[in-house]
Scaffold this motif. Sequence first.
Motif, short mmCIF file in Angstrom:
data_model
loop_
_atom_site.label_atom_id
_atom_site.label_comp_id
_atom_site.label_asym_id
_atom_site.label_seq_id
_atom_site.Cartn_x
_atom_site.Cartn_y
_atom_site.Cartn_z
N PHE A 277 45.32 43.18 36.74
CA PHE A 277 45.00 44.08 35.62
C PHE A 277 46.17 44.20 34.63
O PHE A 277 46.40 45.23 34.04
N ARG A 278 46.95 43.12 34.53
CA ARG A 278 48.07 43.05 33.57
C ARG A 278 49.25 43.95 33.98
O ARG A 278 50.06 44.35 33.14
N LEU A 279 49.34 44.26 35.26
CA LEU A 279 50.41 45.13 35.74
C LEU A 279 51.79 44.57 35.39
O LEU A 279 52.68 45.30 34.95
N ALA A 280 51.97 43.26 35.58
CA ALA A 280 53.30 42.68 35.34
C ALA A 280 53.67 42.71 33.87
O ALA A 280 54.85 42.86 33.51
N VAL A 281 52.67 42.59 32.99
CA VAL A 281 52.93 42.64 31.55
C VAL A 281 53.40 44.04 31.17
O VAL A 281 54.42 44.23 30.51
#
Lengths: 275, 275
Positions: free
Chosen positions: A44-48
């Motif tokens: 869910f785009r956590l790293a972004v």
Amino acid sequence: MSEQAFRFGRARHLIGIAGLPDARRDSVGVIVLNSGLVHRVGPFRLAVDMTRRLNALGYPTLRFDFSTIGDSGASGESQSRVQQIHADADDAMGLLHRHAGCTRFVLIGLCSGAQNAHAVACRDDKIAGAVFMDGYAYRTLGFRIRHYLPRLFNPMRWWRRLTRVRTANEASGGEPVFRVAPLPQSVVRVDFAGMIERGTKLCLIYSGGINTYFNHAHQFRECFGRVMNHPAVSTRYLEEMDHTFVLVDDRKRLIDHVEEWLCRNFPVANAGVPA
Amino acid sequence: MTTRTEAELPFFFGDRHELFGIYHAAARTAGKAALLCAPLGQDQIRCHRLYRQLAHALASAGIPVLRFDCYGCGDSLGESAEVRWDRCISDTVTAANELRARSGVDRVLAFGARLGGSLALAAAPAAHLADVVVWDPVVDGHAYVATLDAMQDALRQDTRRFIRPRPAELAGEQWLGFAVNPELREQINGLAADWETTPSLLLDSLPQPSAQTWKALAMDETSIQRLEPPTPWDDLAKLEVAILSHSLVQAVTAHVQAVSAPVRALNAHVLGAHR
């Protein structure tokens, strides 16, 4: 702050996005590893979201794909997976060293990413800190008591168990699951002790999403012993959250926690030198 | 050491370098290039591997490819809550021009899965797309929004994911892991198959195939191809399972290769205008 896309590595086979704020050249670099087979943006785009928040605080970051994951290719070498992980992580650290001057690093990993961060942190002195999210955990006596005792005295559970018709899927064990066998608990304990001895700061964040084998904040100590009480170790159990932090507010709280830990242990003013 | 990834270039593009893309160069050119329009939200993460496989297959067939992330998606700048349909359309136009500039080929075809297919169709006139291939495109926005709302509500109550159901207010204004602003929600709610462009090929793998579903697209029935097995787009239990389909890759590659039309190489003037 700017993000730059890189193809890098010993065989130019790795793809990653570096966030390069105008930081001091001795800043600690933060590297976010793949979670399972999800590409470098994370679940869910956590790293972004996480790397951009850390960039805004002045930390250089890199989110990248390990060999054969996401957009990265194979190096063409004859190596075990563990050797590839070490070599890829070394390539990633080299990239941040060249572009941001980092000499010490913090690894962040979720699930298999935590296991990979663990493997690298055990053997690489450049690792100043690590964030393990839903990393190694083992069922303990305490876990079993907390898990089974309430069920033992719940008549509805007994009724459901006795009357349940098993589906074909359940009977055959469901879909195939490919997992890496976890390290033995005794090995992980020794690994943690070794990391602490070398001055590595550790942050363990476990969620309720792994409640089939981890179900209480006490279990950190039950699993890994007194080393969990060491000042260099931070533990947090987020019972209400799931394994991949699917809710937006949960991800925000998770990132808040990582940010707070990072700022406390590696303040940007003298990042790279543990506080 | 040379690997296939040598031909893949990750980069940021657009006026303000806000968009992320990966360009797959082709060793020889077939006089056309392919733009891969990603779906939005979790579908994009689930399809990431498949899009990469498709890009490799097309590039091997002499068709240069650009994969890209719309603003607020993947590695592109912007937050998930900032995604807007009109911006996605203008990003698709920008990406098509970027592909022309990089490949030197004017004739751009597009492929998209789910909302990526709808996006390719919506952007086709402005992006001067020569052809569009779609896979289970969203043609009824109102029904799609209702499905996502129902899945989001089921997700927050899913006790396989959470120890306890989460309050509704914590799960609002998001779909399956991604924040959704009211404007995007309204834009998707209003989506209908009233596009000027008709796809030359529609791959149908919806769990309940229905000729009625695609009737609004006014397509020749021979241009609709059934793919088996059905794709579990809306199966909450498989929310984090990658979507892979070799038959999809083969069908799209064969179709794009076969599409014939006058080929016009870009002249220097056009190239300059796109840069």
